[in-house]
Motif scaffolding. Sequence first.
Motif, short mmCIF file in Angstrom:
data_model
loop_
_atom_site.label_atom_id
_atom_site.label_comp_id
_atom_site.label_asym_id
_atom_site.label_seq_id
_atom_site.Cartn_x
_atom_site.Cartn_y
_atom_site.Cartn_z
N THR A 49 44.06 38.54 34.95
CA THR A 49 44.33 37.89 36.23
C THR A 49 43.14 37.04 36.65
N GLU A 50 41.93 37.55 36.43
CA GLU A 50 40.73 36.77 36.73
C GLU A 50 40.69 35.52 35.86
N GLY A 109 41.53 33.41 45.49
CA GLY A 109 42.62 34.37 45.39
C GLY A 109 42.92 35.14 46.65
N LEU A 135 42.87 32.93 37.31
CA LEU A 135 42.25 32.27 38.47
C LEU A 135 41.26 31.19 38.03
N GLN A 142 42.37 39.85 49.26
CA GLN A 142 42.23 39.26 47.94
C GLN A 142 43.22 39.90 46.98
#
Length: 207
Positions: free
Chosen positions: A66-67, A30, A70, A53
Motif C-alpha cells: 500500500t505504501e 493518504g 502511494l 490516515q
Amino acid sequence: MMIENHKQDNIYENFFTLALDLLCIADLDGYFRQLSQSWDVLGYPLEDLIGTQLLQYVHPEDIPMTEEALFRLQAYQLVKHLRNRFRCKDGEYRLIEWRCRRHGDWIYAVVRDMTDISEADKALHASEARYRSVVTSMSEGIVVHAKDGSILTCNRAAERILGLTQEQMKGRTSIDPRWRAIHEDGSPFPGETHPAMVTLQTGKSVS
C-alpha cells in the motif's frame, strides 16, 4: 456562474451519496479528506474516518504494497487492482480493491468491497476440489465433452478403461476414426451414433 457551480455541487454530492462503490478523496500522504456514504460498510461513522490516515486501517502484512502504491500515485502513476485488507470498527478485516490516480494535490480513488466475492470464489474452489476428488476416486469412467463433441477432460478410470491418457483423449470427438468402435456383434459403430454425440444433438440421455 454561481447557479452553474451550484448545479455541479449538487451532481457531485449526489454521486458521493448514491455510489455503490466506496469513493474517496485523499491528500498525497493518504489522509482521508472526503468519503462517500458507502464507506459505512466498515462500521465507522464517516466523521471518524475523515482526517485519519488510510494506512492505520490496513492489515500489517499489506502495508508495504500500500505504501508502494502511494509512492506511485505521488509520481502521477495510475494505481489499479490494488487489493488490501482494511480493518473494520469491529476488528474484522474486509478485502477491498483500489483504483486511484493523482490530480493536482489530491488522490481520487474508487474502492470496491471484494470480501463477499472473495468468499464466494473460495467456496466455489472448495466445491470444485470436492467434485474433482469424488470424480477421481470413482471406478466408473467419466468423460466430459464440449458442445462440438470434443473431449475436454476425463477421470483416471476412463484412462484405464480406454487405454489412453487424458492428454491423448483431449480434443478427440466420437467421430474420430481412431476409436475403431464396434457393436457387441462386431458390426460397425459409427461415431455419430455414439451416446455422447446423440445426447449432444438431441439433449436426451442415452444408455
